[in-house]
Structures are given as C-alpha cells and as structure tokens.
Design a protein around this motif. Structure first.
Motif, PDB file in Angstrom:
ATOM      1  N   LYS A 142      -0.243   1.285 -46.488  1.00  0.00           N
ATOM      2  CA  LYS A 142      -0.798   1.164 -45.146  1.00  0.00           C
ATOM      3  C   LYS A 142      -2.299   1.422 -45.137  1.00  0.00           C
ATOM      4  N   ALA A 143      -2.730   2.362 -45.972  1.00  0.00           N
ATOM      5  CA  ALA A 143      -4.153   2.690 -46.001  1.00  0.00           C
ATOM      6  C   ALA A 143      -4.462   3.538 -47.231  1.00  0.00           C
ATOM      7  N   TYR A 144      -5.724   3.512 -47.620  1.00  0.00           N
ATOM      8  CA  TYR A 144      -6.264   4.444 -48.600  1.00  0.00           C
ATOM      9  C   TYR A 144      -7.124   5.452 -47.829  1.00  0.00           C
ATOM     10  N   VAL A 145      -6.871   6.720 -48.051  1.00  0.00           N
ATOM     11  CA  VAL A 145      -7.597   7.775 -47.347  1.00  0.00           C
ATOM     12  C   VAL A 145      -8.589   8.388 -48.333  1.00  0.00           C
ATOM     13  N   VAL A 146      -9.871   8.334 -47.981  1.00  0.00           N
ATOM     14  CA  VAL A 146     -10.948   8.655 -48.910  1.00  0.00           C
ATOM     15  C   VAL A 146     -11.764   9.833 -48.381  1.00  0.00           C
ATOM     16  N   VAL A 147     -12.011  10.799 -49.260  1.00  0.00           N
ATOM     17  CA  VAL A 147     -12.933  11.886 -48.929  1.00  0.00           C
ATOM     18  C   VAL A 147     -14.347  11.409 -49.236  1.00  0.00           C
ATOM     19  N   ASP A 148     -15.092  11.130 -48.192  1.00  0.00           N
ATOM     20  CA  ASP A 148     -16.465  10.625 -48.282  1.00  0.00           C
ATOM     21  C   ASP A 148     -17.383  11.843 -48.293  1.00  0.00           C
ATOM     22  N   THR A 149     -17.524  12.441 -49.463  1.00  0.00           N
ATOM     23  CA  THR A 149     -18.022  13.818 -49.587  1.00  0.00           C
ATOM     24  C   THR A 149     -19.415  14.018 -49.011  1.00  0.00           C
ATOM     25  N   ALA A 150     -20.382  13.229 -49.438  1.00  0.00           N
ATOM     26  CA  ALA A 150     -21.759  13.453 -49.006  1.00  0.00           C
ATOM     27  C   ALA A 150     -22.002  13.013 -47.570  1.00  0.00           C
ATOM     28  N   ASN A 151     -21.053  12.279 -46.971  1.00  0.00           N
ATOM     29  CA  ASN A 151     -21.108  11.971 -45.543  1.00  0.00           C
ATOM     30  C   ASN A 151     -20.299  12.963 -44.714  1.00  0.00           C
ATOM     31  N   HIS A 152     -19.668  13.932 -45.375  1.00  0.00           N
ATOM     32  CA  HIS A 152     -18.944  15.012 -44.701  1.00  0.00           C
ATOM     33  C   HIS A 152     -17.884  14.474 -43.742  1.00  0.00           C
ATOM     34  N   ARG A 153     -17.061  13.561 -44.274  1.00  0.00           N
ATOM     35  CA  ARG A 153     -16.047  12.931 -43.444  1.00  0.00           C
ATOM     36  C   ARG A 153     -14.879  12.445 -44.308  1.00  0.00           C
ATOM     37  N   VAL A 154     -13.769  12.130 -43.637  1.00  0.00           N
ATOM     38  CA  VAL A 154     -12.612  11.515 -44.283  1.00  0.00           C
ATOM     39  C   VAL A 154     -12.420  10.143 -43.658  1.00  0.00           C
ATOM     40  N   GLN A 155     -12.313   9.120 -44.504  1.00  0.00           N
ATOM     41  CA  GLN A 155     -12.221   7.737 -44.060  1.00  0.00           C
ATOM     42  C   GLN A 155     -10.832   7.171 -44.346  1.00  0.00           C
ATOM     43  N   ARG A 156     -10.292   6.434 -43.382  1.00  0.00           N
ATOM     44  CA  ARG A 156      -9.031   5.721 -43.563  1.00  0.00           C
ATOM     45  C   ARG A 156      -9.356   4.235 -43.701  1.00  0.00           C
ATOM     46  N   CYS A 157      -9.000   3.685 -44.865  1.00  0.00           N
ATOM     47  CA  CYS A 157      -9.395   2.321 -45.200  1.00  0.00           C
ATOM     48  C   CYS A 157      -8.148   1.469 -45.366  1.00  0.00           C
ATOM     49  N   ALA A 158      -7.891   0.585 -44.418  1.00  0.00           N
ATOM     50  CA  ALA A 158      -6.719  -0.291 -44.481  1.00  0.00           C
ATOM     51  C   ALA A 158      -6.972  -1.401 -45.491  1.00  0.00           C
ATOM     52  N   PRO A 159      -5.972  -1.769 -46.320  1.00  0.00           N
ATOM     53  CA  PRO A 159      -6.185  -2.814 -47.329  1.00  0.00           C
ATOM     54  C   PRO A 159      -6.606  -4.156 -46.736  1.00  0.00           C
ATOM     55  N   SER A 160      -6.202  -4.412 -45.500  1.00  0.00           N
ATOM     56  CA  SER A 160      -6.478  -5.714 -44.887  1.00  0.00           C
ATOM     57  C   SER A 160      -7.829  -5.786 -44.188  1.00  0.00           C
ATOM     58  N   ASP A 161      -8.582  -4.678 -44.175  1.00  0.00           N
ATOM     59  CA  ASP A 161      -9.813  -4.639 -43.396  1.00  0.00           C
ATOM     60  C   ASP A 161     -11.057  -5.042 -44.182  1.00  0.00           C
ATOM     61  N   GLY A 162     -10.882  -5.494 -45.408  1.00  0.00           N
ATOM     62  CA  GLY A 162     -12.014  -5.972 -46.180  1.00  0.00           C
ATOM     63  C   GLY A 162     -13.027  -4.910 -46.523  1.00  0.00           C
ATOM     64  N   GLY A 163     -12.571  -3.667 -46.636  1.00  0.00           N
ATOM     65  CA  GLY A 163     -13.472  -2.594 -47.028  1.00  0.00           C
ATOM     66  C   GLY A 163     -13.990  -1.763 -45.883  1.00  0.00           C
ATOM     67  N   ASP A 164     -13.797  -2.199 -44.643  1.00  0.00           N
ATOM     68  CA  ASP A 164     -14.211  -1.389 -43.502  1.00  0.00           C
ATOM     69  C   ASP A 164     -13.240  -0.233 -43.302  1.00  0.00           C
ATOM     70  N   CYS A 165     -13.786   0.940 -43.029  1.00  0.00           N
ATOM     71  CA  CYS A 165     -12.988   2.155 -42.896  1.00  0.00           C
ATOM     72  C   CYS A 165     -13.227   2.810 -41.532  1.00  0.00           C
ATOM     73  N   THR A 166     -12.272   3.626 -41.128  1.00  0.00           N
ATOM     74  CA  THR A 166     -12.342   4.356 -39.869  1.00  0.00           C
ATOM     75  C   THR A 166     -12.375   5.853 -40.163  1.00  0.00           C
ATOM     76  N   THR A 167     -13.255   6.580 -39.506  1.00  0.00           N
ATOM     77  CA  THR A 167     -13.334   8.022 -39.688  1.00  0.00           C
ATOM     78  C   THR A 167     -12.169   8.701 -38.980  1.00  0.00           C
ATOM     79  N   VAL A 168     -11.387   9.480 -39.734  1.00  0.00           N
ATOM     80  CA  VAL A 168     -10.230  10.182 -39.158  1.00  0.00           C
ATOM     81  C   VAL A 168     -10.442  11.686 -39.095  1.00  0.00           C
ATOM     82  N   ALA A 169     -11.482  12.192 -39.748  1.00  0.00           N
ATOM     83  CA  ALA A 169     -11.828  13.617 -39.665  1.00  0.00           C
ATOM     84  C   ALA A 169     -13.274  13.783 -40.087  1.00  0.00           C
TER      85      ALA A 169
END
Length: 267
Positions: A142-169
């Motif tokens: 459903k998604a890859y959840v990535v710790v975007d460390t230097a941006n101090h956030r967690v991103q949820r990246c859906a496989p179908s979104d072409g690399g666009d991610c949504t901040t979930v925390a």
C-alpha cells in the motif's frame, strides 16, 4: 563474498559499519539481510557458523547509478503473498532516495521515493535513514513509509504516486513539540487486525524519545522517553523493544495489551 561467523556478532567483525539488519525467509533457509553501509552494499548472510554473505544490492562502489548505493542506512523486506522475498527496500541515505532491489541477484534497483536531489518537496528526501513497508496480507504494498531524517518528518509514499509522498508525522521544523522531530532515525508500523494502520512508531533520536503517531491525529504524537533512541521494532503485540546508545542491551517497556498485528522492520 565475506565469511559470517557467529550470527550478528560476526557481522560486526566482518562487515564494515553495519547499520541495520532484517531477518528474511528464503524457502526453508533463514537469512539475515545486512546493510553494509560503508561498503555501499546489502549483504544476505546465512545464520550458520559456516555461513556466507552474498551481495544482493550495490557493491559497485559508491554512486547514484541504478546498481550503486551511497551509504545505505536501513533495509526492509517486501514479501509476496506466499511468504517469499519479493524485494529488498533500502534507504539510500546519501543519494536522498529509497531503492527497491530484486532479491535474485545484485543488479539494478528502482527508485520508489526521492531521487530528485536533497530537498523538502513532496518528491524529495533529505538523508533518509529508515524505511518500513505498509503491506496487506495479500502481499499488495500500500505504501512505503520513509523516515526523512534531515527534514524531520515521516513520509508515506504510495507506489502508484510516482514518487510523491505525503507527510504523516513531523514536517513542522526541527523541535521537541508533539508534532515535531529532531533527526528521527527509524520507523515501525503498527497495524490492526484488518490491516489498517493504527500508528507509526518513530525513534526520535535527538529528542531522546520514542513517538507513537496516529495517522488520524495530523502528525501529533505521544511520547515514551529514552536516551538517544536510534531504532524501534515490535517483538510482540504488547512489547516494544528500543535500542539506545548508552547501554549495549535494549530497554524494554511493556504497554497495555492491544489486539493488533504489526508490520516490523529492524534497525
């Protein structure tokens, strides 16, 4: 190929600066998949004393080509519905991307998040350290959840979104508020019996805390305090195990029993 001695203790001895390991199942043979970060590769290591580590991704020097990694920081294992390994997913830290690598041979990997330079746009990452896979019982990712460390956030990246991610925390700047992180390093996904995400568990390193972030809370998290927590994984549905930098053994806290299943990643 490198020799593996006594399980993970030997990985420290023979693999340069290993950062994270995830246990895999390959038919009837169990293995450990180790991020060999300073050698810019991932190694698959059999658990016997006479085991051998084989490169499954990278190992072609540091770089940004499809068959290269640059200081990979963590690994998650994507499994098919029948339990076999479908792919190794790694946070390719210094390339500011997440790579999905087929398990068959060390070859080309596919970028599934980031890869558009160091930045904070929806298709960018900044030195990501952790990755987890939100995956259903049917094997569908459903998604890859990535710790975007230097941006101090967690991103949820859906496989179908072409690399666009949504901040979930996080994503509200560096800080210690309930909706902020200070260099988060690792994430684990807590899922309900129906496969829905209950929470994201994040090791918030410089804030010395473990954050539990419910998706419905708009990024606001609740805290359990530790000393420079670097990783988190679920051992059982009622136990969270968190390694710290101050003692060799992990600190364990027991939470009230909750009827959930979880997706794990190991840091």
């Amino acid at each position: 190929m490198t020799r593996l001695g006594a399980l993970m203790a030997a990985v420290v001895a023979v693999v340069t600066a290993p950062r994270a390991a995830a246990q895999a199942a390959d038919g009837t043979v169990a293995a450990y998949v180790v991020v060999d970060c300073s050698n810019n590769r991932m190694q698959r290591c059999t658990p016997s004393d006479a085991g051998i580590c084989t490169t499954v991704a990278g190992g072609n020097g540091y770089g940004s080509a499809a068959n290269q990694l640059h200081y990979p920081a963590s690994v998650a294992i994507e499994k098919a519905a029948n339990g076999t390994v479908a792919a190794y997913v790694t946070a390719d830290k210094n390339n500011n991307r997440v790579q999905r690598c087929a398990p068959s041979a060390p070859g080309d990997c596919t970028t599934i998040a980031g890869g558009h330079g160091d930045g904070n746009a929806t298709n960018q990452l900044s030195h990501p350290e952790g990755v987890a896979i939100e995956q259903g019982m049917d094997g569908v990712v459903k998604a890859y959840v990535v710790v975007d460390t230097a941006n101090h956030r967690v991103q949820r990246c859906a496989p179908s979104d072409g690399g666009d991610c949504t901040t979930v925390a996080g994503g509200n700047g560096r800080g210690g508020a309930a909706n902020q992180f200070d260099y988060p390093l690792c994430v684990a996904i807590e899922q309900g019996m129906d496969g829905t995400v209950v929470a994201y568990m994040v090791a918030d390193w410089y804030n010395s805390r473990l954050q539990r972030c419910a998706p419905a809370d708009g990024g606001t998290c609740t805290t359990a305090v530790f000393n420079y927590a670097r990783g988190v994984a679920f051992e059982q549905v009622t136990t969270i195990r968190v390694p710290t930098t101050t003692t060799p053994a992990p600190t364990t806290t027991t939470t009230p029993a909750r009827t959930t299943s979880v997706t794990t990643t190991t840091a």
